[in-house]
Motif scaffolding. Sequence first.
Motif, short mmCIF file in Angstrom:
data_model
loop_
_atom_site.label_atom_id
_atom_site.label_comp_id
_atom_site.label_asym_id
_atom_site.label_seq_id
_atom_site.Cartn_x
_atom_site.Cartn_y
_atom_site.Cartn_z
N ARG A 138 38.53 47.04 31.84
CA ARG A 138 39.64 47.56 30.77
C ARG A 138 40.56 48.39 31.50
O ARG A 138 41.85 48.40 31.08
CB ARG A 138 38.92 48.40 29.75
N VAL A 139 40.32 49.00 32.70
CA VAL A 139 41.29 49.77 33.67
C VAL A 139 41.76 49.49 34.68
O VAL A 139 42.91 49.80 35.20
CB VAL A 139 40.59 51.27 33.93
N LEU A 140 41.45 47.93 35.03
CA LEU A 140 42.13 47.64 36.25
C LEU A 140 43.23 46.88 36.04
O LEU A 140 43.59 46.29 34.88
CB LEU A 140 41.32 46.29 36.54
N ALA A 141 44.16 46.79 36.95
CA ALA A 141 45.71 46.33 36.73
C ALA A 141 45.38 44.81 36.54
O ALA A 141 46.24 44.31 35.76
CB ALA A 141 46.37 46.72 37.99
N GLN A 142 44.44 44.11 37.20
CA GLN A 142 44.38 42.61 36.88
C GLN A 142 42.91 42.32 36.65
O GLN A 142 42.20 42.05 37.57
CB GLN A 142 44.65 42.12 38.37
N PRO A 143 42.63 42.82 35.58
CA PRO A 143 41.09 42.49 35.06
C PRO A 143 40.65 40.91 35.06
O PRO A 143 39.56 40.81 35.04
CB PRO A 143 41.08 42.78 33.61
N VAL A 145 41.01 39.21 37.72
CA VAL A 145 40.61 38.67 38.92
C VAL A 145 38.95 39.17 39.04
O VAL A 145 38.92 40.30 38.83
CB VAL A 145 41.50 39.30 40.25
N PRO A 146 38.30 38.23 39.44
CA PRO A 146 36.87 38.57 39.64
C PRO A 146 36.69 39.84 40.86
O PRO A 146 37.33 39.69 41.73
CB PRO A 146 36.31 37.18 40.20
N PHE A 147 35.75 40.58 40.42
CA PHE A 147 35.43 41.79 41.49
C PHE A 147 33.89 41.91 41.74
O PHE A 147 32.98 41.60 40.89
CB PHE A 147 36.10 42.95 40.98
N TYR A 177 31.94 51.05 46.04
CA TYR A 177 33.18 50.62 46.68
C TYR A 177 33.50 49.19 45.91
O TYR A 177 32.78 48.41 45.68
CB TYR A 177 32.83 50.37 47.91
N PHE A 178 34.62 49.22 45.42
CA PHE A 178 35.34 48.14 44.90
C PHE A 178 35.95 46.77 45.67
O PHE A 178 36.60 47.28 46.75
CB PHE A 178 36.51 48.71 43.91
#
Length: 249
Positions: A138-143, A145-147, A177-178
Motif C-alpha cells: 500500500r505504501v510503495l510507489a510501484q506496488p 512490481v514484485p518484491f 532489506y527490500f
Amino acid sequence: MIVDCSSPLHLKRRRLSTVDIMEAEAAKAKFAAVKEKFGRDLHVFETSVVSSSLPRASNDENTDDFYEFTPEDYYRLLRTKKEDKYLKTKKIREAEEAARRSRITKTAIRIHFPDNHTLEVVFNPSEKIQSLFDLLSRVLAQPEVPFYLYTTPPKKQIKDLSQDFYSAGLIPGAIVYFSYDMPKREDSEAFSSGPFLQEEVMALKGLDAVPEQVEPIQTPPEPVTAAAAPVQEPKAAGKKPVKPKWLKM
C-alpha cells in the motif's frame, strides 16, 4: 526592574516560538493523516552514509558466502543450544519462553531501501509477517512490481508469511532489506534508484526532529529587595528603674 513585554527581544523570541508551534502542529497533522489512511504510525528517515556499505537490494547482491558466520559464532550458538538441551527440562524451557514472550509487547521493523531510506513500522509480535507485506503493497510507489524482503547475516529471504514476528525472531525489533524481484538484471537496475515510497509517506521524512510545542519566552521581573529595618533590642518587661545609691534627693 520590570521588563517591557513589547521590547524587540521579547517580540523576536515570541515569533520564533510561534513558528515552532506551527511546525509541530503541521507535523502532527501529517502523521495523523498517514495513520488514518494506512492504519499504522509510520516514520521515515535517511540512513547515514555508513549504511551505504551495507548490501544493496538488487539481483546482483553479494553471495551468501559474504554473510557466513564466523567459527566463533558457530561454536557459541552450539554451546548455548547444548546448555538449553541438557541443563533445562522441557517444562522449564517452555515456561521461560512464555515469560519472554509476555514481556515483549511490540516489535519495531525497519525496512531498508536501496536508496538509503528506511521506513519504520511498529507491529504486535503476534501479528503475521503477511501484515508487513500487505502494508508495503500500500505504501510503495510501484506496488505492481514484485518484491521480496530478506535479513542478514546470513542472507535469508523471508518466505513464510504465515509466521508471526515472534516465531520468526524479528523481536523486539529487526532490520529487513527490500529488493525488487525482477527476472532480468537490466529490469532490476531500472528500478534500483527509486523512489520506493509514495510521496505522501516520504513527506514524513525528518518530521521527528520537529520540536514539541513550547510556550513564548517571557523574562520575569526582577524582585524588589526592600531595605532591612533596623533591629531594635527588646526592652526587658516587668523591671523597674533602680535608683543609684550615690544619688541624694
